[in-house]
Design an enzyme around this catalytic site. Structure first.
Site, PDB file in Angstrom:
ATOM      1  CG  ASP A  54     -14.231  29.549 -16.366  1.00  0.00           C
ATOM      2  OD1 ASP A  54     -13.447  30.223 -16.109  1.00  0.00           O
ATOM      3  OD2 ASP A  54     -15.031  29.574 -16.031  1.00  0.00           O
ATOM      4  CD  GLU A 132       1.922  -4.883  -6.260  1.00  0.00           C
ATOM      5  OE1 GLU A 132       2.066  -4.693  -4.484  1.00  0.00           O
ATOM      6  OE2 GLU A 132       2.694  -5.826  -6.783  1.00  0.00           O
ATOM      7  CD  GLU A 134      -1.570  -2.275  -0.890  1.00  0.00           C
ATOM      8  OE1 GLU A 134      -0.579  -3.095  -0.352  1.00  0.00           O
ATOM      9  OE2 GLU A 134      -1.704  -1.134   0.251  1.00  0.00           O
ATOM     10  CD  GLU A 185      -2.327  -6.358   0.414  1.00  0.00           C
ATOM     11  OE1 GLU A 185      -2.628  -6.627   1.975  1.00  0.00           O
ATOM     12  OE2 GLU A 185      -1.661  -6.380  -0.509  1.00  0.00           O
ATOM     13  CD  GLU A 192      -2.103  -5.268  -4.214  1.00  0.00           C
ATOM     14  OE1 GLU A 192      -1.940  -4.821  -2.887  1.00  0.00           O
ATOM     15  OE2 GLU A 192      -1.115  -6.527  -4.959  1.00  0.00           O
ATOM     16  CG  HIS A 241       3.285  -1.572  -3.249  1.00  0.00           C
ATOM     17  ND1 HIS A 241       3.465  -3.072  -2.201  1.00  0.00           N
ATOM     18  CD2 HIS A 241       3.471  -0.497  -2.166  1.00  0.00           C
ATOM     19  CE1 HIS A 241       3.051  -2.572  -1.370  1.00  0.00           C
ATOM     20  NE2 HIS A 241       3.442  -1.406  -1.302  1.00  0.00           N
ATOM     21  NE  ARG A 315       7.121  -8.780   0.503  1.00  0.00           N
ATOM     22  CZ  ARG A 315       7.029  -9.640  -0.760  1.00  0.00           C
ATOM     23  NH1 ARG A 315       6.527  -7.986  -1.195  1.00  0.00           N
ATOM     24  NH2 ARG A 315       6.808 -10.093  -1.793  1.00  0.00           N
ATOM     25  CD  GLU A 335       7.610  -3.672  -4.930  1.00  0.00           C
ATOM     26  OE1 GLU A 335       6.173  -4.012  -4.159  1.00  0.00           O
ATOM     27  OE2 GLU A 335       7.833  -4.839  -4.439  1.00  0.00           O
ATOM     28  NE  ARG A 337       7.863  -2.427  -0.115  1.00  0.00           N
ATOM     29  CZ  ARG A 337       6.122  -3.607  -0.618  1.00  0.00           C
ATOM     30  NH1 ARG A 337       6.325  -4.133  -1.639  1.00  0.00           N
ATOM     31  NH2 ARG A 337       5.819  -4.020   0.579  1.00  0.00           N
TER      32      ARG A 337
END
Length: 447
Positions: A54, A132, A134, A185, A192, A241, A315, A335, A337
């Site tokens: 359903d 990645e 966390e 972390e 992580e 990330h 970063r 990457e 982020r």
């Protein structure tokens, strides 16, 4: 590997491993895992004709008058669940959802990603991702009492969670999911585990499995694991990330160019893709950061990005070019982020791929890279005064940017796009009218 060969392998493994139940897994639009169990004698029919359920009971699927749905198991995703008993064992397979006439259901997130991946393949590209994720461990689901006071990469006698991470990694590997790293972390009791990159559809399945395994192992140890983006105001938020790259039909990394004059090792394809991510990130932010709490992580002064910029060393940039092995073709990647682990990975991977492909199609050029790390400390208005665009600052703003996005409507389809706009507007309005700890009460338990 032919489908019938894979199905034969499943049926033989079920017999040899004493499997008595096979769980069919799929997600609703918001990314919550759904499941029902099938006995082995029903599997052959399920492979050929699907198993009915359903759809009106699944968040974001169909109204009651159009409720009949079929789940078709993907034999290539078969795995025995290691945390269940070996006797009378339990296995799982991910499913594709179809309508009674056999057509793919437009509200199936896995189908959305498969369709977007196929679009990339038609252009000669395989989309690889390596996320990645966390998360936090808490003593129970009722609050945020941590297990340790450790920090980034700490290995101390207080890091009780080392055993939890070890058991989680071993369980993932038993299920055929390779792990690259696991570590403590920056936040107290924050951890992580990084999965080794693979094609996007396999990785989305792996992410859903990963989140469930983390929670199952935590529960086994008598604690609670939370993928909430920002569970504590005085501790770092949890991100997802996403490292990503395109490989061509010959197995070459289409992002790599050893002769890049900027010294980043990026090809023109990579830079167009990067520009697409920057251009469309505000529009897809609702998908990669889908809850009220997501925007308590996307603030000035943290590692989570708010500025639409790219960099190698900074970063706080939205997109980073990892420089661990700058001359390695296979290691060349971008990457992103901004995403967080509350996102539905099928939809998240689909929208970022679509944004990158749009950048390639339109020949977009990225702005100059920004290596100045101090930008991460600037408020949104200060960034705008310096000429930088920013991500949405709330779920409400993200909804409206998403609602007006032609690209998001194209990649997700009208069904999912309309549902997310309606549901997230309702969620934002509910949050604004609430004076309780609504977001914590709801999301800590769910995530």
């Amino acid at each position: 590997m032919p489908a019938n060969f894979q199905q034969d392998f499943v049926l033989k493994t079920i017999e040899s491993r004493d499997v008595h139940f096979v769980r069919f897994w799929f997600t609703d639009v918001l990314g919550s895992m759904k499941s029902f169990a099938v006995i082995p004698s029903e599997l052959q029919g399920a492979f050929n004709e699907g198993m009915g359920f359903d759809g009106s009971c699944i968040e974001g699927f169909t109204p009651a008058q159009e409720s009949d749905m079929l789940a078709f198991p993907d034999a290539s995703t078969f795995q025995v669940l290691p945390w269940r008993p070996e006797s009378n064992a339990v296995a799982r397979m991910f499913c594709s959802i179809r309508t009674p006439d056999g057509e793919p259901f437009e509200g199936d997130p896995r189908h959305v990603l498969a369709r977007t991946v196929q679009a990339a393949q038609s252009l000669g590209y395989t989309f690889n991702v390596g996320p990645e994720l966390e998360y936090y461990y808490f003593k129970d689901a009722r609050g945020t009492e941590v297990l340790d006071r450790g920090g980034y990469f700490d290995l101390t006698s207080l890091d009780y969670a080392s055993d939890l991470r070890r058991d989680t990694v071993l369980t993932l590997e038993k299920m055929g999911i390779p792990v690259e790293y696991s570590h403590h972390e920056s936040g107290h009791s924050q951890h992580e585990i990084d999965l080794r990159f693979t094609d996007a559809l396999s990785m989305a399945d792996a992410v859903m499995t990963y989140k469930l395994v983390v929670k199952e192992i935590a529960l086994k140890h008598g604690v609670h694991a939370s993928f909430m983006p920002k569970p504590m105001a005085d501790q770092p938020g949890s991100g997802m990330h996403v490292h990503q790259s395109l490989f061509d039909r010959d197995g070459n990394n289409a992002f790599f160019d050893a002769d890049d004059t900027q010294g980043y090792g990026l090809s023109k394809v990579a830079k167009h893709y990067l520009a697409g991510l920057l251009r469309y990130a505000p529009e897809f932010c609702l998908v990669t950061n889908p809850c009220v709490n997501s925007y308590k992580r996307l603030v000035s002064g943290g590692e989570a990005p708010i500025c639409l910029s790219w960099s190698r060393t900074n970063r706080s940039a939205l997109v980073r070019v990892p420089g661990y092995r700058p001359r390695s073709e296979v290691a060349c990647r971008l990457e992103l982020r901004s995403p967080d682990p509350s996102a539905n990975p099928y939809l998240a991977f689909a929208v970022m791929l679509a944004a990158g492909l749009k950048g390639i199609e339109e020949g977009l050029e990225p702005p100059d890279p920004v290596e100045d790390g101090s930008l991460g400390d600037l408020a949104r208005q200060e960034l705008r005064d310096r000429g930088f665009a920013t991500l949405p600052d709330s779920l409400g703003q993200a909804v409206e940017l998403f609602a007006g996005s032609r690209l998001m409507r194209e990649v997700l389809g009208e069904h999912i796009h309309s549902y997310l706009v309606q549901e997230k507007r309702r969620e934002w309005n509910e949050y604004q009218s609430s004076v309780s700890s609504w977001e914590l009460d709801r999301y800590l338990e769910v995530l």
